[in-house]
Design an enzyme around this catalytic site. Structure first.
Site, mmCIF file in Angstrom:
data_model
loop_
_atom_site.group_PDB
_atom_site.id
_atom_site.type_symbol
_atom_site.label_atom_id
_atom_site.label_comp_id
_atom_site.label_asym_id
_atom_site.label_seq_id
_atom_site.Cartn_x
_atom_site.Cartn_y
_atom_site.Cartn_z
ATOM 1 N N ILE A 131 -22.359 -37.524 53.599
ATOM 2 C CA ILE A 131 -21.295 -37.536 55.168
ATOM 3 C C ILE A 131 -19.916 -36.735 53.587
ATOM 4 O O ILE A 131 -19.268 -37.648 53.536
ATOM 5 C CB ILE A 131 -21.813 -38.449 55.456
ATOM 6 C CG1 ILE A 131 -22.760 -38.273 55.646
ATOM 7 C CG2 ILE A 131 -20.749 -37.558 56.672
ATOM 8 C CD1 ILE A 131 -22.784 -39.407 57.306
ATOM 9 N N GLU A 174 -23.455 -43.683 53.357
ATOM 10 C CA GLU A 174 -23.168 -42.910 53.270
ATOM 11 C C GLU A 174 -23.881 -41.741 53.590
ATOM 12 O O GLU A 174 -24.076 -40.600 53.439
ATOM 13 C CB GLU A 174 -21.488 -41.762 53.842
ATOM 14 C CG GLU A 174 -21.294 -41.520 52.763
ATOM 15 C CD GLU A 174 -19.870 -42.358 51.637
ATOM 16 O OE1 GLU A 174 -19.450 -42.457 51.064
ATOM 17 O OE2 GLU A 174 -20.445 -43.975 52.203
#
Length: 262
Positions: A131, A174
């Site tokens: 991300i 992430e």
């Protein structure tokens, strides 16, 4: 049930209760047999042979009942243990926030999938997804919204992977990983681009905040005898290249290697 026996005192109580049941059954069966044969007269004469035979029959009945009960109980305990072990294995391989496989679960499943792909002589591709600017999202909107972002992106990845029978996991923080087998490099790159776009189109919001989040993807493929760790490392290098080139993009490891060599 077995899970109710948690202390030494519980074990003693459990044993005493079962012993009382056994003794009670013996008394009840003996009295019942005597009443059936001789009636309620306590002074009736009883042949020694009959007493011996009756004792043997009663002992066999009690033994059979207790053995059956213990066998059934043991089977229930074994079932409970098997279910508990399966649940522990599932939990140990699952990310609690997103419900996806975690790194451990992914590595185990991916090793098996890679071995099958090598045996079938079909290509394998790994996508490493990250991300973009996730730390900034946490800093600006808070960790609660950051968790919401992780869950939303995980749902996009899950839906994408399930439709195409791919493995998907939250590999850490992430970062997410996807493994696909039997897909050419060109088709895998198309899938990666579709996935990147699907994440970019996903609007994530709560009552006060709304944001669009993008991901960067590194792609690496192999065909034949290759270790999973090596393919993952190459895909990770391609992911870092995607980050350096501006994020929100897909970088293929083979194309990256060609550009470096040139």
């Amino acid at each position: 049930m077995a899970n109710h026996i948690i202390t030494h005192r519980d074990a003693l109580r459990h044993t005493a209760a079962r012993s009382a049941v056994s003794m009670g059954l013996t008394v009840v069966l003996t009295l019942s047999l005597c009443l059936i044969q001789f009636g309620p007269d306590p002074d009736a004469f009883v042949r020694a042979g009959f007493v011996t035979k009756s004792s043997i029959i009663i002992s066999m009945i009690i033994s059979g009942l207790l053995t059956a009960g213990l066998s059934y109980r043991s089977a229930l305990v074994m079932l409970e243990l098997a279910l508990a072990r399966a649940e522990l294995l599932r939990i140990s391989g699952t990310d609690q926030l997103t419900g996806l496989l975690n790194r451990r679960g992914f590595d185990q499943a991916a090793e098996s999938a890679l071995a099958k792909a090598q045996e079938a002589n079909v290509p394998t591709t790994v996508l490493m997804c990250d991300i973009d600017r996730f730390k900034a999202i946490n800093d600006q909107f808070g960790h609660e919204f950051g968790d919401k972002v992780l869950i939303a992106i995980a749902e996009v990845l899950r839906s994408f992977a399930e439709r195409r029978q791919m493995l998907v996991a939250r590999h850490g923080g992430e970062e997410f990983a996807i493994l696909m087998t039997g897909v050419s490099k060109e088709r895998a790159a198309e899938y990666a681009e579709e996935l990147r776009q699907a994440c970019a189109d996903k609007e994530i919001s709560n009552e006060q905040i709304s944001a669009c989040v993008t991901i960067s993807i590194g792609l690496a493929g192999c065909h034949g005898e290759t270790e999973l760790a090596k393919v993952m490392r190459i895909a990770d290098q391609a992911l870092y290249a995607a980050k350096r080139r501006g994020r929100n993009r897909v970088v293929r490891a083979d194309v990256l290697a060609d550009s470096i060599a040139a």
